[in-house]
Design a protein around this motif. Structure first.
Motif, PDB file in Angstrom:
ATOM      1  N   THR A 220      14.656  45.122 104.037  1.00  0.00           N
ATOM      2  CA  THR A 220      14.190  45.021 105.422  1.00  0.00           C
ATOM      3  C   THR A 220      15.396  44.878 106.338  1.00  0.00           C
ATOM      4  O   THR A 220      16.308  44.086 106.053  1.00  0.00           O
ATOM      5  CB  THR A 220      13.272  43.801 105.614  1.00  0.00           C
ATOM      6  N   HIS A 221      15.393  45.646 107.409  1.00  0.00           N
ATOM      7  CA  HIS A 221      16.498  45.568 108.366  1.00  0.00           C
ATOM      8  C   HIS A 221      16.186  44.537 109.449  1.00  0.00           C
ATOM      9  O   HIS A 221      15.060  44.460 109.943  1.00  0.00           O
ATOM     10  CB  HIS A 221      16.747  46.927 109.027  1.00  0.00           C
ATOM     11  N   TYR A 222      17.189  43.751 109.793  1.00  0.00           N
ATOM     12  CA  TYR A 222      17.060  42.759 110.860  1.00  0.00           C
ATOM     13  C   TYR A 222      18.217  42.929 111.845  1.00  0.00           C
ATOM     14  O   TYR A 222      19.383  43.017 111.433  1.00  0.00           O
ATOM     15  CB  TYR A 222      17.114  41.333 110.303  1.00  0.00           C
ATOM     16  N   SER A 223      17.889  42.962 113.106  1.00  0.00           N
ATOM     17  CA  SER A 223      18.954  42.949 114.111  1.00  0.00           C
ATOM     18  C   SER A 223      19.499  41.541 114.287  1.00  0.00           C
ATOM     19  O   SER A 223      20.650  41.345 114.687  1.00  0.00           O
ATOM     20  CB  SER A 223      18.432  43.487 115.452  1.00  0.00           C
ATOM     21  N   ASN A 224      18.655  40.545 113.977  1.00  0.00           N
ATOM     22  CA  ASN A 224      19.061  39.144 114.091  1.00  0.00           C
ATOM     23  C   ASN A 224      18.262  38.334 113.083  1.00  0.00           C
ATOM     24  O   ASN A 224      17.036  38.338 113.125  1.00  0.00           O
ATOM     25  CB  ASN A 224      18.793  38.643 115.519  1.00  0.00           C
ATOM     26  N   LEU A 225      18.952  37.652 112.170  1.00  0.00           N
ATOM     27  CA  LEU A 225      18.259  36.882 111.131  1.00  0.00           C
ATOM     28  C   LEU A 225      18.914  35.512 110.983  1.00  0.00           C
ATOM     29  O   LEU A 225      20.123  35.409 110.776  1.00  0.00           O
ATOM     30  CB  LEU A 225      18.312  37.616 109.787  1.00  0.00           C
ATOM     31  N   THR A 226      18.094  34.464 111.096  1.00  0.00           N
ATOM     32  CA  THR A 226      18.548  33.104 110.841  1.00  0.00           C
ATOM     33  C   THR A 226      17.719  32.545 109.702  1.00  0.00           C
ATOM     34  O   THR A 226      16.482  32.452 109.811  1.00  0.00           O
ATOM     35  CB  THR A 226      18.394  32.218 112.087  1.00  0.00           C
ATOM     36  N   LEU A 227      18.361  32.188 108.603  1.00  0.00           N
ATOM     37  CA  LEU A 227      17.668  31.643 107.448  1.00  0.00           C
ATOM     38  C   LEU A 227      17.323  30.180 107.688  1.00  0.00           C
ATOM     39  O   LEU A 227      17.924  29.508 108.541  1.00  0.00           O
ATOM     40  CB  LEU A 227      18.547  31.780 106.203  1.00  0.00           C
ATOM     41  N   SER A 228      16.363  29.685 106.924  1.00  0.00           N
ATOM     42  CA  SER A 228      15.977  28.286 107.068  1.00  0.00           C
ATOM     43  C   SER A 228      17.124  27.371 106.642  1.00  0.00           C
ATOM     44  O   SER A 228      18.008  27.757 105.878  1.00  0.00           O
ATOM     45  CB  SER A 228      14.736  27.986 106.221  1.00  0.00           C
ATOM     46  N   LYS A 229      17.103  26.130 107.125  1.00  0.00           N
ATOM     47  CA  LYS A 229      18.164  25.170 106.801  1.00  0.00           C
ATOM     48  C   LYS A 229      18.176  24.840 105.309  1.00  0.00           C
ATOM     49  O   LYS A 229      19.219  24.446 104.766  1.00  0.00           O
ATOM     50  CB  LYS A 229      17.963  23.887 107.615  1.00  0.00           C
ATOM     51  N   GLN A 230      17.043  25.003 104.628  1.00  0.00           N
ATOM     52  CA  GLN A 230      16.998  24.767 103.181  1.00  0.00           C
ATOM     53  C   GLN A 230      17.818  25.820 102.437  1.00  0.00           C
ATOM     54  O   GLN A 230      18.374  25.556 101.363  1.00  0.00           O
ATOM     55  CB  GLN A 230      15.559  24.770 102.668  1.00  0.00           C
ATOM     56  N   ILE A 231      17.884  27.026 102.981  1.00  0.00           N
ATOM     57  CA  ILE A 231      18.640  28.100 102.343  1.00  0.00           C
ATOM     58  C   ILE A 231      20.090  28.111 102.817  1.00  0.00           C
ATOM     59  O   ILE A 231      21.021  28.233 102.021  1.00  0.00           O
ATOM     60  CB  ILE A 231      17.977  29.468 102.635  1.00  0.00           C
ATOM     61  N   LEU A 232      20.285  27.956 104.110  1.00  0.00           N
ATOM     62  CA  LEU A 232      21.625  27.992 104.689  1.00  0.00           C
ATOM     63  C   LEU A 232      21.755  26.833 105.682  1.00  0.00           C
ATOM     64  O   LEU A 232      21.394  26.970 106.857  1.00  0.00           O
ATOM     65  CB  LEU A 232      21.869  29.332 105.390  1.00  0.00           C
ATOM     66  N   PRO A 233      22.222  25.681 105.231  1.00  0.00           N
ATOM     67  CA  PRO A 233      22.278  24.488 106.090  1.00  0.00           C
ATOM     68  C   PRO A 233      23.039  24.678 107.396  1.00  0.00           C
ATOM     69  O   PRO A 233      22.726  24.034 108.396  1.00  0.00           O
ATOM     70  CB  PRO A 233      22.976  23.452 105.195  1.00  0.00           C
ATOM     71  N   SER A 234      24.015  25.579 107.394  1.00  0.00           N
ATOM     72  CA  SER A 234      24.811  25.763 108.610  1.00  0.00           C
ATOM     73  C   SER A 234      24.013  26.400 109.739  1.00  0.00           C
ATOM     74  O   SER A 234      24.400  26.307 110.905  1.00  0.00           O
ATOM     75  CB  SER A 234      26.039  26.628 108.304  1.00  0.00           C
TER      76      SER A 234
END
Length: 220
Positions: free
Chosen positions: A167-181
């Motif tokens: 899936t293509h995303y122009s903007n993706l923010t992962l959850s804090k559980q996956i990527l704490p930063s």
């Protein structure tokens, strides 16, 4: 009812049928006109679907022919094994009806996780300028990168048992559980490897040129 009346009625019925058919034919001829792009596209797509029932056929673009008037350039993709680690993609061009249902241009885009055109980029196209534009190419690029987590996953659960989605995303923010930063990713492909019998799924994030820039695992 005597024979003469029966013959007369039958003749009248024939006249009505023939006359109606003539009117329908005349209407069809007078309204036929040149073939539209949508009609040409539908004819090509229907023919390919019948000729290649195991492929997923999609029309990419339709434009006016450069060969002749009242003909259309129909660009299509034929995809096999779209949700396997190494999909096969053909990109064909049809000039219909000028050249019939024979492709005027036929290109093998990717097969066996080889992305054709990418392997020769040293002399023709810098690798960093090759842009991933389709989910099938994103999938193939993720697997042919020989990323250990993906190779181990497919080897463990089997090539034909692993479903892969991009899936293509122009903007993706992962959850804090996956990527704490909370770091955001821009213009990327998210690739998901999932085998039904596996307790987890593997994910990788590709940038637009196909480099893996992040990976993570999710339990199922």
């Amino acid at each position: 009812m005597d024979l003469l009346e029966r013959v007369g009625i039958l003749a009248l019925i024939i006249i009505v049928i023939v006359g109606g058919g003539f009117l329908i034919f005349k209407y069809a001829v007078s309204n036929s006109g040149p073939l539209t792009g949508a009609q040409a596209s539908a004819i090509v797509q229907r023919d390919l679907a019948q000729a290649y029932p195991n492929a997923s056929v999609s029309v990419i673009n339709v434009s006016k022919s450069t060969l002749t008037q009242n003909s259309w350039d129909v660009f299509v993709s034929l995809v096999y094994n779209a949700t396997r680690p190494c999909p096969t993609v053909y990109l064909d061009q049809y000039d219909y009806p000028a050249t019939g249902l024979v492709p005027s241009v036929a290109n093998l885009y990717t097969k066996g996780c080889v992305i054709y055109g990418l392997s020769n980029t040293n002399s023709t196209l810098p690798y960093y300028s090759y842009i991933i534009t389709s989910p099938e190419i994103a999938i193939a690029k993720s697997f042919n990168s020989s990323f250990p987590a993906l190779i181990d996953y497919v080897n463990t659960y089997g090539y034909n048992n692993t479903n892969v989605y991009a899936t293509h995303y122009s903007n993706l923010t992962l959850s804090k559980q996956i990527l704490p930063s909370g770091t955001a990713f821009y213009n990327i492909w998210l690739i998901n490897y999932t085998a039904p019998q596996a307790p987890h799924s593997e994910y990788v994030i590709l940038n637009r040129t196909g480099s893996i820039i992040y990976n993570y695992t999710l339990s199922r």
